[in-house]
Design a protein around this motif. Structure first.
Motif, PDB file in Angstrom:
ATOM      1  N   ILE A  45      -8.840   4.929  -9.656  1.00 19.37           N
ATOM      2  CA  ILE A  45      -9.227   3.534  -9.412  1.00 19.37           C
ATOM      3  C   ILE A  45      -8.617   3.120  -8.072  1.00 19.37           C
ATOM      4  O   ILE A  45      -7.404   3.236  -7.883  1.00 19.37           O
ATOM      5  N   LEU A  46      -9.464   2.638  -7.152  1.00 21.33           N
ATOM      6  CA  LEU A  46      -8.977   2.247  -5.830  1.00 21.33           C
ATOM      7  C   LEU A  46      -9.464   0.853  -5.459  1.00 21.33           C
ATOM      8  O   LEU A  46     -10.569   0.457  -5.822  1.00 21.33           O
ATOM      9  N   ASP A  47      -8.623   0.141  -4.725  1.00 18.75           N
ATOM     10  CA  ASP A  47      -9.017  -1.113  -4.102  1.00 18.75           C
ATOM     11  C   ASP A  47      -8.181  -1.236  -2.841  1.00 18.75           C
ATOM     12  O   ASP A  47      -7.242  -0.471  -2.629  1.00 18.75           O
ATOM     13  N   GLY A  48      -8.510  -2.187  -1.996  1.00 18.46           N
ATOM     14  CA  GLY A  48      -7.723  -2.372  -0.797  1.00 18.46           C
ATOM     15  C   GLY A  48      -8.579  -2.578   0.434  1.00 18.46           C
ATOM     16  O   GLY A  48      -9.755  -2.943   0.329  1.00 18.46           O
ATOM     17  N   PHE A  49      -7.974  -2.336   1.600  1.00 20.00           N
ATOM     18  CA  PHE A  49      -8.673  -2.614   2.850  1.00 20.00           C
ATOM     19  C   PHE A  49      -8.245  -1.646   3.939  1.00 20.00           C
ATOM     20  O   PHE A  49      -7.194  -1.024   3.875  1.00 20.00           O
ATOM     21  N   TYR A  50      -9.093  -1.553   4.952  1.00 18.58           N
ATOM     22  CA  TYR A  50      -8.743  -0.847   6.172  1.00 18.58           C
ATOM     23  C   TYR A  50      -9.172  -1.705   7.353  1.00 18.58           C
ATOM     24  O   TYR A  50      -9.964  -2.640   7.210  1.00 18.58           O
ATOM     25  N   THR A  51      -8.615  -1.392   8.513  1.00 13.58           N
ATOM     26  CA  THR A  51      -8.980  -2.143   9.717  1.00 13.58           C
ATOM     27  C   THR A  51      -9.947  -1.300  10.541  1.00 13.58           C
ATOM     28  O   THR A  51      -9.877  -0.071  10.537  1.00 13.58           O
ATOM     29  N   GLU A  52     -10.837  -1.992  11.220  1.00 14.80           N
ATOM     30  CA  GLU A  52     -11.873  -1.312  11.989  1.00 14.80           C
ATOM     31  C   GLU A  52     -12.023  -2.002  13.338  1.00 14.80           C
ATOM     32  O   GLU A  52     -12.042  -3.228  13.418  1.00 14.80           O
ATOM     33  N   GLU A  53     -12.151  -1.198  14.391  1.00 20.03           N
ATOM     34  CA  GLU A  53     -12.393  -1.754  15.724  1.00 20.03           C
ATOM     35  C   GLU A  53     -13.748  -2.446  15.773  1.00 20.03           C
ATOM     36  O   GLU A  53     -14.698  -1.996  15.136  1.00 20.03           O
ATOM     37  N   GLY A  62      -4.702   0.057 -18.207  1.00 21.94           N
ATOM     38  CA  GLY A  62      -3.613   0.912 -18.635  1.00 21.94           C
ATOM     39  C   GLY A  62      -3.391   2.114 -17.723  1.00 21.94           C
ATOM     40  O   GLY A  62      -2.646   3.019 -18.044  1.00 21.94           O
ATOM     41  N   LYS A  63      -4.034   2.135 -16.581  1.00 20.97           N
ATOM     42  CA  LYS A  63      -3.930   3.267 -15.655  1.00 20.97           C
ATOM     43  C   LYS A  63      -3.516   2.752 -14.287  1.00 20.97           C
ATOM     44  O   LYS A  63      -4.020   1.734 -13.829  1.00 20.97           O
ATOM     45  N   ARG A  64      -2.585   3.444 -13.668  1.00 20.85           N
ATOM     46  CA  ARG A  64      -2.174   3.046 -12.316  1.00 20.85           C
ATOM     47  C   ARG A  64      -3.339   3.230 -11.349  1.00 20.85           C
ATOM     48  O   ARG A  64      -4.117   4.168 -11.465  1.00 20.85           O
ATOM     49  N   SER A  65      -3.438   2.323 -10.413  1.00 25.45           N
ATOM     50  CA  SER A  65      -4.504   2.406  -9.417  1.00 25.45           C
ATOM     51  C   SER A  65      -3.902   2.594  -8.034  1.00 25.45           C
ATOM     52  O   SER A  65      -2.692   2.481  -7.848  1.00 25.45           O
ATOM     53  N   VAL A  66      -4.774   2.882  -7.074  1.00 26.39           N
ATOM     54  CA  VAL A  66      -4.353   3.070  -5.686  1.00 26.39           C
ATOM     55  C   VAL A  66      -4.750   1.818  -4.908  1.00 26.39           C
ATOM     56  O   VAL A  66      -5.903   1.399  -4.933  1.00 26.39           O
ATOM     57  N   LEU A  67      -3.777   1.230  -4.226  1.00 29.70           N
ATOM     58  CA  LEU A  67      -4.031   0.079  -3.355  1.00 29.70           C
ATOM     59  C   LEU A  67      -3.949   0.562  -1.911  1.00 29.70           C
ATOM     60  O   LEU A  67      -2.909   1.052  -1.466  1.00 29.70           O
TER      61      LEU A  67
END
Length: 197
Positions: free
Chosen positions: A32-40, A108-113
């Protein structure tokens, strides 16, 4: 045992590209993933600023060259030639920190931020700083993030991340950027296992 994984290295070396590839691999293995990245943001071949893009595809302005309209409460935040749009950044990014904690509790599961990046522009936001610290100290998620290499004045939060015993830091170089991906993915998966209930 590590709880979080961060990439560091000089600007333009490929940290964000590695993060995106790691996200694809992790999502493909059911994480499970959520989050952000930066883009030019480029116009006519020239970089004019940066946007924040969430993993779900929402986009918001982070900064633009010389844009005097990007200020908050009368104060303008600048990094070199770039004016930082703090309100746009916070509106898009802060809910991601709240959502990842809720997802972890309900599933109930760790996710990736994904936090790309913790840098000068982002650190104008005190709410972002608090959210990062809470995520680093909490158990709801493992962060896959990027931090700049030390240059000039040290940034307190970045140095906290770099020196934390809970954080595995990979230095990305032109020599290793094409081969380091499996190591990064494996490290994130180990973090998730280590924090599993």
């Amino acid at each position: 045992m590590y709880k979080h994984v961060f990439l560091t290295g000089p600007p333009g070396v490929g940290k964000t590209t590695l993060v995106k590839k790691a996200c694809e691999t992790l999502a493909g293995s059911g994480e499970i993933l959520d989050g952000f990245y930066t883009e030019e943001v480029r116009e006519r071949g020239r970089r004019v600023g940066f946007d924040v893009v969430t993993l779900s595809g929402n986009r918001g302005r982070l900064s633009r060259v010389g844009d005097s309209s990007t200020h908050s409460a009368g104060r303008q935040y600048r990094v070199g030639q770039y004016a930082v749009d703090l309100l746009s950044f916070e509106n898009l990014v802060l809910p991601l920190f709240r959502n990842v904690g809720v997802a972890a509790v309900s599933g109930g599961k760790r996710s990736v931020l994904v936090v790309d990046e913790i840098g000068k522009m982002e650190l104008f936001s005190q709410q972002f700083v608090r959210a990062v610290k809470q995520a680093l100290e909490g158990n709801g998620c493992s962060i896959l993030g990027t931090i700049p290499i030390p240059r000039g004045k040290l940034m307190a939060v970045v140095e906290e991340v770099r020196s934390s015993s809970d954080v595995k830091v990979f230095t990305v170089t032109k020599d290793n950027r094409d081969v380091i991906l499996p190591c990064v993915v494996a490290a994130v998966q180990e973090c998730l296992k280590a924090g599993a209930p």
